[in-house]
Structure formats: C-alpha cells, structure tokens
Design a protein around this motif. Structure first.
Motif, PDB file in Angstrom:
ATOM      1  N   VAL A 279     -18.363 -88.813 -51.468  1.00  0.00           N
ATOM      2  CA  VAL A 279     -19.481 -89.006 -52.391  1.00  0.00           C
ATOM      3  C   VAL A 279     -19.258 -90.941 -50.589  1.00  0.00           C
ATOM      4  CG1 VAL A 279     -20.146 -90.848 -54.222  1.00  0.00           C
ATOM      5  CG2 VAL A 279     -18.213 -88.721 -54.482  1.00  0.00           C
ATOM      6  N   ARG A 280     -21.183 -90.487 -50.835  1.00  0.00           N
ATOM      7  CA  ARG A 280     -21.586 -91.794 -50.007  1.00  0.00           C
ATOM      8  C   ARG A 280     -22.379 -92.883 -50.631  1.00  0.00           C
ATOM      9  NH1 ARG A 280     -18.943 -90.332 -44.738  1.00  0.00           N
ATOM     10  NH2 ARG A 280     -18.717 -88.525 -44.411  1.00  0.00           N
ATOM     11  N   ALA A 281     -22.292 -92.357 -51.736  1.00  0.00           N
ATOM     12  CA  ALA A 281     -23.292 -93.682 -52.226  1.00  0.00           C
ATOM     13  C   ALA A 281     -23.604 -93.129 -54.108  1.00  0.00           C
ATOM     14  CB  ALA A 281     -24.305 -93.769 -51.637  1.00  0.00           C
ATOM     15  N   SER A 282     -23.064 -94.645 -54.632  1.00  0.00           N
ATOM     16  CA  SER A 282     -23.515 -93.930 -56.076  1.00  0.00           C
ATOM     17  C   SER A 282     -24.731 -95.574 -56.706  1.00  0.00           C
ATOM     18  CB  SER A 282     -21.979 -94.357 -56.894  1.00  0.00           C
ATOM     19  OG  SER A 282     -21.722 -94.093 -58.355  1.00  0.00           O
ATOM     20  N   SER A 283     -25.425 -94.786 -57.764  1.00  0.00           N
ATOM     21  CA  SER A 283     -26.168 -96.218 -58.159  1.00  0.00           C
ATOM     22  C   SER A 283     -25.201 -96.385 -59.810  1.00  0.00           C
ATOM     23  CB  SER A 283     -26.872 -95.269 -58.249  1.00  0.00           C
ATOM     24  OG  SER A 283     -27.923 -94.218 -59.570  1.00  0.00           O
ATOM     25  N   ILE A 284     -25.805 -97.466 -59.828  1.00  0.00           N
ATOM     26  CA  ILE A 284     -25.689 -98.125 -61.450  1.00  0.00           C
ATOM     27  C   ILE A 284     -26.479 -98.161 -62.558  1.00  0.00           C
ATOM     28  CG2 ILE A 284     -24.803 -99.885 -62.297  1.00  0.00           C
ATOM     29  CD1 ILE A 284     -22.779 -99.691 -60.173  1.00  0.00           C
TER      30      ILE A 284
ATOM     31  N   ASP B  89     -23.764 -91.185 -61.457  1.00  0.00           N
ATOM     32  CA  ASP B  89     -24.601 -91.173 -60.209  1.00  0.00           C
ATOM     33  C   ASP B  89     -23.925 -90.922 -58.549  1.00  0.00           C
ATOM     34  OD1 ASP B  89     -26.035 -91.193 -62.211  1.00  0.00           O
ATOM     35  OD2 ASP B  89     -27.609 -92.114 -61.277  1.00  0.00           O
ATOM     36  N   GLY B  90     -23.872 -89.900 -58.226  1.00  0.00           N
ATOM     37  CA  GLY B  90     -24.078 -90.338 -56.958  1.00  0.00           C
ATOM     38  C   GLY B  90     -23.770 -88.651 -55.887  1.00  0.00           C
ATOM     39  N   ALA B  91     -23.607 -89.198 -54.540  1.00  0.00           N
ATOM     40  CA  ALA B  91     -24.777 -88.099 -53.780  1.00  0.00           C
ATOM     41  C   ALA B  91     -23.178 -88.038 -53.053  1.00  0.00           C
ATOM     42  CB  ALA B  91     -25.668 -88.787 -53.406  1.00  0.00           C
ATOM     43  N   GLY B  92     -23.361 -87.348 -52.025  1.00  0.00           N
ATOM     44  CA  GLY B  92     -22.073 -87.168 -50.927  1.00  0.00           C
ATOM     45  C   GLY B  92     -22.709 -85.664 -50.522  1.00  0.00           C
ATOM     46  N   ASP B  93     -20.980 -85.140 -49.334  1.00  0.00           N
ATOM     47  CA  ASP B  93     -21.038 -83.842 -48.747  1.00  0.00           C
ATOM     48  C   ASP B  93     -20.861 -82.535 -48.953  1.00  0.00           C
ATOM     49  OD1 ASP B  93     -22.862 -85.074 -46.065  1.00  0.00           O
ATOM     50  OD2 ASP B  93     -21.386 -86.625 -46.336  1.00  0.00           O
ATOM     51  N   VAL B  94     -20.751 -82.055 -49.179  1.00  0.00           N
ATOM     52  CA  VAL B  94     -19.409 -81.099 -49.936  1.00  0.00           C
ATOM     53  C   VAL B  94     -18.490 -80.950 -48.662  1.00  0.00           C
ATOM     54  CG1 VAL B  94     -18.948 -78.491 -50.100  1.00  0.00           C
ATOM     55  CG2 VAL B  94     -20.710 -79.756 -51.327  1.00  0.00           C
ATOM     56  N   VAL B  95     -17.540 -81.030 -49.188  1.00  0.00           N
ATOM     57  CA  VAL B  95     -16.106 -81.185 -47.925  1.00  0.00           C
ATOM     58  C   VAL B  95     -14.945 -79.933 -48.355  1.00  0.00           C
ATOM     59  CG1 VAL B  95     -16.303 -83.229 -47.014  1.00  0.00           C
ATOM     60  CG2 VAL B  95     -14.894 -82.928 -48.436  1.00  0.00           C
ATOM     61  N   GLU B  96     -14.759 -79.384 -48.866  1.00  0.00           N
ATOM     62  CA  GLU B  96     -14.724 -77.995 -49.183  1.00  0.00           C
ATOM     63  C   GLU B  96     -14.950 -77.018 -50.532  1.00  0.00           C
ATOM     64  OE1 GLU B  96     -10.041 -76.986 -50.271  1.00  0.00           O
ATOM     65  OE2 GLU B  96     -10.329 -79.380 -48.985  1.00  0.00           O
ATOM     66  N   VAL B  97     -14.630 -76.273 -50.710  1.00  0.00           N
ATOM     67  CA  VAL B  97     -15.351 -75.291 -51.830  1.00  0.00           C
ATOM     68  C   VAL B  97     -13.773 -74.902 -51.881  1.00  0.00           C
ATOM     69  CG1 VAL B  97     -17.658 -74.953 -50.970  1.00  0.00           C
ATOM     70  CG2 VAL B  97     -15.796 -73.424 -51.254  1.00  0.00           C
TER      71      VAL B  97
ATOM     72  N   ALA C 238     -30.712 -90.738 -52.764  1.00  0.00           N
ATOM     73  CA  ALA C 238     -30.567 -89.273 -53.282  1.00  0.00           C
ATOM     74  C   ALA C 238     -29.466 -89.991 -54.748  1.00  0.00           C
ATOM     75  CB  ALA C 238     -29.889 -88.197 -52.747  1.00  0.00           C
ATOM     76  N   ALA C 239     -28.569 -90.948 -54.203  1.00  0.00           N
ATOM     77  CA  ALA C 239     -27.775 -91.459 -55.355  1.00  0.00           C
ATOM     78  C   ALA C 239     -28.372 -92.186 -56.831  1.00  0.00           C
ATOM     79  CB  ALA C 239     -26.505 -92.187 -55.062  1.00  0.00           C
ATOM     80  N   THR C 240     -30.088 -92.282 -56.413  1.00  0.00           N
ATOM     81  CA  THR C 240     -30.591 -93.025 -58.225  1.00  0.00           C
ATOM     82  C   THR C 240     -31.272 -91.746 -58.444  1.00  0.00           C
ATOM     83  OG1 THR C 240     -32.663 -92.985 -56.532  1.00  0.00           O
ATOM     84  CG2 THR C 240     -30.975 -94.889 -56.168  1.00  0.00           C
ATOM     85  N   LEU C 241     -30.937 -90.171 -58.692  1.00  0.00           N
ATOM     86  CA  LEU C 241     -31.548 -89.326 -58.796  1.00  0.00           C
ATOM     87  C   LEU C 241     -30.956 -88.925 -60.665  1.00  0.00           C
ATOM     88  CD1 LEU C 241     -32.809 -87.760 -56.253  1.00  0.00           C
ATOM     89  CD2 LEU C 241     -33.929 -89.259 -56.455  1.00  0.00           C
ATOM     90  N   PRO C 242     -29.604 -89.200 -60.562  1.00  0.00           N
ATOM     91  CA  PRO C 242     -28.627 -87.801 -61.304  1.00  0.00           C
ATOM     92  C   PRO C 242     -29.609 -88.639 -62.787  1.00  0.00           C
ATOM     93  CG  PRO C 242     -27.703 -88.270 -59.677  1.00  0.00           C
ATOM     94  CD  PRO C 242     -28.526 -89.401 -59.408  1.00  0.00           C
ATOM     95  N   CYS C 243     -29.561 -89.625 -63.678  1.00  0.00           N
ATOM     96  CA  CYS C 243     -29.428 -90.172 -64.140  1.00  0.00           C
ATOM     97  C   CYS C 243     -30.876 -91.357 -64.447  1.00  0.00           C
ATOM     98  CB  CYS C 243     -28.476 -91.200 -64.561  1.00  0.00           C
ATOM     99  SG  CYS C 243     -28.781 -91.874 -66.253  1.00  0.00           S
ATOM    100  N   ALA C 244     -31.567 -91.480 -63.725  1.00  0.00           N
ATOM    101  CA  ALA C 244     -32.455 -93.134 -64.004  1.00  0.00           C
ATOM    102  C   ALA C 244     -33.724 -91.956 -64.164  1.00  0.00           C
ATOM    103  CB  ALA C 244     -32.722 -93.961 -63.459  1.00  0.00           C
ATOM    104  N   ALA C 245     -33.900 -91.369 -62.942  1.00  0.00           N
ATOM    105  CA  ALA C 245     -34.958 -90.466 -61.823  1.00  0.00           C
ATOM    106  C   ALA C 245     -35.069 -89.671 -63.047  1.00  0.00           C
ATOM    107  CB  ALA C 245     -35.023 -90.081 -60.921  1.00  0.00           C
ATOM    108  N   LEU C 246     -34.438 -88.584 -63.334  1.00  0.00           N
ATOM    109  CA  LEU C 246     -34.123 -87.456 -64.291  1.00  0.00           C
ATOM    110  C   LEU C 246     -34.377 -87.722 -66.083  1.00  0.00           C
ATOM    111  CD1 LEU C 246     -34.298 -84.239 -64.774  1.00  0.00           C
ATOM    112  CD2 LEU C 246     -31.249 -84.731 -64.801  1.00  0.00           C
ATOM    113  N   THR C 247     -34.327 -88.517 -66.645  1.00  0.00           N
ATOM    114  CA  THR C 247     -34.252 -88.776 -67.363  1.00  0.00           C
ATOM    115  C   THR C 247     -36.045 -89.538 -66.950  1.00  0.00           C
ATOM    116  OG1 THR C 247     -32.181 -90.622 -68.273  1.00  0.00           O
ATOM    117  CG2 THR C 247     -34.256 -91.045 -69.305  1.00  0.00           C
ATOM    118  N   ALA C 248     -36.900 -90.364 -66.652  1.00  0.00           N
ATOM    119  CA  ALA C 248     -38.288 -90.836 -66.740  1.00  0.00           C
ATOM    120  C   ALA C 248     -38.744 -89.105 -66.716  1.00  0.00           C
ATOM    121  CB  ALA C 248     -38.149 -90.900 -65.710  1.00  0.00           C
ATOM    122  N   TRP C 249     -38.149 -88.097 -65.860  1.00  0.00           N
ATOM    123  CA  TRP C 249     -38.927 -87.113 -65.749  1.00  0.00           C
ATOM    124  C   TRP C 249     -39.060 -86.089 -66.795  1.00  0.00           C
ATOM    125  CZ3 TRP C 249     -41.584 -84.563 -61.848  1.00  0.00           C
ATOM    126  CH2 TRP C 249     -41.540 -83.128 -61.945  1.00  0.00           C
ATOM    127  N   HIS C 250     -37.726 -86.087 -67.286  1.00  0.00           N
ATOM    128  CA  HIS C 250     -37.333 -85.192 -68.945  1.00  0.00           C
ATOM    129  C   HIS C 250     -38.270 -86.153 -69.712  1.00  0.00           C
ATOM    130  CE1 HIS C 250     -34.823 -84.266 -72.533  1.00  0.00           C
ATOM    131  NE2 HIS C 250     -35.827 -83.700 -72.176  1.00  0.00           N
TER     132      HIS C 250
END
Length: 334
Positions: A34-39, A64-72, A138-150
């Motif tokens: 995780v590289r960033a997390s929004s509130i 909410d968070g954004a980051g890099d895949v390090v292992e699958v 990108a960390a701002t998108l999962p909740c607030a942005a998607l809620t507005a879009w929805h």
C-alpha cells in the motif's frame, strides 16, 4: 509490517500503530504494497464508534488504498508483480445488485482495511490504477469517487443538459462536480463558506448557494431552476438536509441518498407527492469502478486532495475529517 489497529472504543487517539507479521497471499489472492490510503467519513465513524458497528478487535481501518502488486498466490491470472492497483471497497461485489454476502466484504469494516503497509486482497477485488494518477490520487477513488459516479450515472442517469444539486465540499461532492463537468451537466453547489464557493466556481460550478446566508437554500435552488427543481440530487447530509433536497428536486426526479452527516427526521409525504425516486447508495461494484476509471483516464481527471499526512501522522487525518474544514480528500502517504 506496520499497521494501524482499532483495539478499543477509545476513538481516534486510541488508534494503535502496531507491528504485524508480513502477510502471504493464498489461492486467488494478491499481496499489495500500500502506497497511499485516503480517509472517508465512514472510516472516521468506524474508528469513533466500532462497537455499534459490530467491529471485532483488532481491525485495520480505512476502505481506500492504492499501491503495487508484490506477489500473487496460486491460481491468480488477473495480476502480476509490479501492477499498480486500487482495492475495491467491497471485495466480492463485481456487478449487479448488492447482496448481503457482499456487504460482509467491506474493507476497513467487516474485514481489515488499507491503513497498513501491506494487505492481501482477492484478485477480483482490485482494479487497475488510471495511468496518469499518482498513488495518492488513485487512493481517493474506491469510496468517494465511486459513490459519486454511482449516484450520477447509475441512479440519476444524468446526461449533457441535466441539472444536478451537490451539497457541500467533501470528497463525494467534489468528485460529483468534476464528473458533472466532464459530462456536460449543469451543477448547482452549496457551501457555508464563501472561500469554498469561490473554489467551486473555479472548478466549474454553474451556480452556488451559501446555506449560511440562505438557510432555506432549497428556495434559491428552485429560483435557479425556474421553479422546476433539479433532475438529480447527490444527498450527502442525511435526514437533516433531505427535506430541503426533496423540495429542490423536480417532480419525478431522483435523489442519491449517501450521507449521514446531519440528524433529524423526514416526512415521506413530499417524496410520494413528487414521485421522487430515492435510492440509498453504498459505494458501488467493480464494474462501475472500471467504467468510472475509463472516464477518468479518457478525460485526464485529477482528484482534488485537500491535505496529505505522513503514515506516522495518520491520526491527525482523522481529526481533520472531524473538523470538516477540508475541500476534497484527505490522504495518508506510506
């Protein structure tokens, strides 16, 4: 790894920065750095009152968070190490109507969230970051942005020429204004601050109303729409503002009910008489997230970040949310 934990009902100052073993992905899972997390206000509410929400201890907060895949893990085909991703608020809600099963897969509530250095997520509970965005954006998108879009696209079905009412300057409302502008939608925005109103106008708000100057702000909205009312309202206030939002919305219009910021009660008679479609909105599915990201990428949209906080200073991000002086999003950097 370091992670914040809710370990009691002691509120923000009781959030504990702890050490946990580094996680490993299992079958169908992905390990994300995780590289960033929004509130979000929902995250603050979870930290302040975990017991009424049935949150077991310990629990890592934040959806909410954004980051890099390090292992699958075994069987993962959607992602590879190095991919830049955002987590989905609901880990299992891919498309279609929400179900009780998927409400039990909410990050930072029912399951551990993103205020941590590493997190294991489902391979189908991730979307690709828009390439032009930073991790913090990108960390701002999962909740607030998607809620507005929805609210705007799925419920309001707004299009060029529609008129929308947006309340306040929190993350959902600011994203909604940005989406209105890229879709050619007329936006009427409210705020209690002339300074914030100036910022809304600079972002493209078509009309604004200061609700401290005009406590019966629905009357101003009706005047601005020739007495008709708006086509759709993004309602983030809750019971305390819903009656005015109903008055400001046209007959057979729609309201996306999102927020619980204000207390009070609502008489449903006006909703019935105006044949208004009132839809509760709880974020959105992965399909909506991917479609929203396509629009964000196409138009080069940049999220509005009010303040950034170091990981070690994350408690102050929650205090800033409670103070409600922000314009846009509050982000913790890792």
């Amino acid at each position: 790894m370091k992670a914040y934990e809710i370990n009691s009902d002691g509120g923000v100052d009781a959030l504990a920065l702890t050490e946990r073993p580094d996680p490993k992905p299992g079958p169908g899972e992905v390990l994300v750095r995780v590289r960033a997390s929004s509130i979000n206000y929902r995250d603050l509410s979870t930290v302040e009152a975990p017991v009424p929400r049935g949150i077991p201890y310990p629990r890592i907060p934040n959806s909410d968070g954004a980051g890099d895949v390090v292992e699958v893990g075994p069987g993962v085909t959607r992602w590879k190490a190095g991919d830049k991703v955002c987590g989905c608020f609901f880990q299992g809600w891919l498309d279609g109507p929400i179900t009780p099963e998927w409400t039990g897969q909410a990050l930072g509530g029912a399951i551990d969230g993103m205020l941590t250095e590493y997190q294991v997520l489902r391979q189908d509970g991730l979307v690709a970051m828009p390439e032009h965005l930073s991790y913090e954006e990108a960390a701002t998108l999962p909740c607030a942005a998607l809620t507005a879009w929805h609210s705007l696209v799925e419920v309001g079905r707004v299009k060029a020429g529609s008129t929308v009412l947006l309340l306040g300057t929190g993350g959902v409302s600011v994203f909604a204004l940005q989406f209105c502008k890229l879709m050619g939608v007329r936006a009427i925005c409210t705020s209690s601050s002339d300074e914030k109103i100036a910022r809304l106008k600079a972002m493209g708000a078509d009309e604004t109303v200061n609700y401290r100057v005009h406590p019966e702000w629905q009357e101003q909205v009706l005047d601005l729409t020739g007495g008709k009312g708006v086509d759709h309202t993004v309602e983030v206030g809750g019971a305390g503002t819903l009656e005015r939002s109903v008055a400001a919305t046209r007959i057979a219009g729609s309201i996306g009910l999102i927020g619980v910021l204000t207390g009070g009660q609502i008489d449903p008679v006006a909703i019935m008489r105006k044949s208004i479609r009132l839809q509760g909105i709880y974020v959105g599915s992965r399909r909506m997230f991917e479609e929203m990201n396509a629009a964000i990428s196409q138009h080069g949209l940049k999220p509005v970040i009010s303040d950034r906080f170091a990981f070690e200073d994350a408690r102050n991000a929650f205090h800033a949310m409670r103070a409600a002086g922000h314009f846009g999003k509050l982000v913790v950097k890792l």
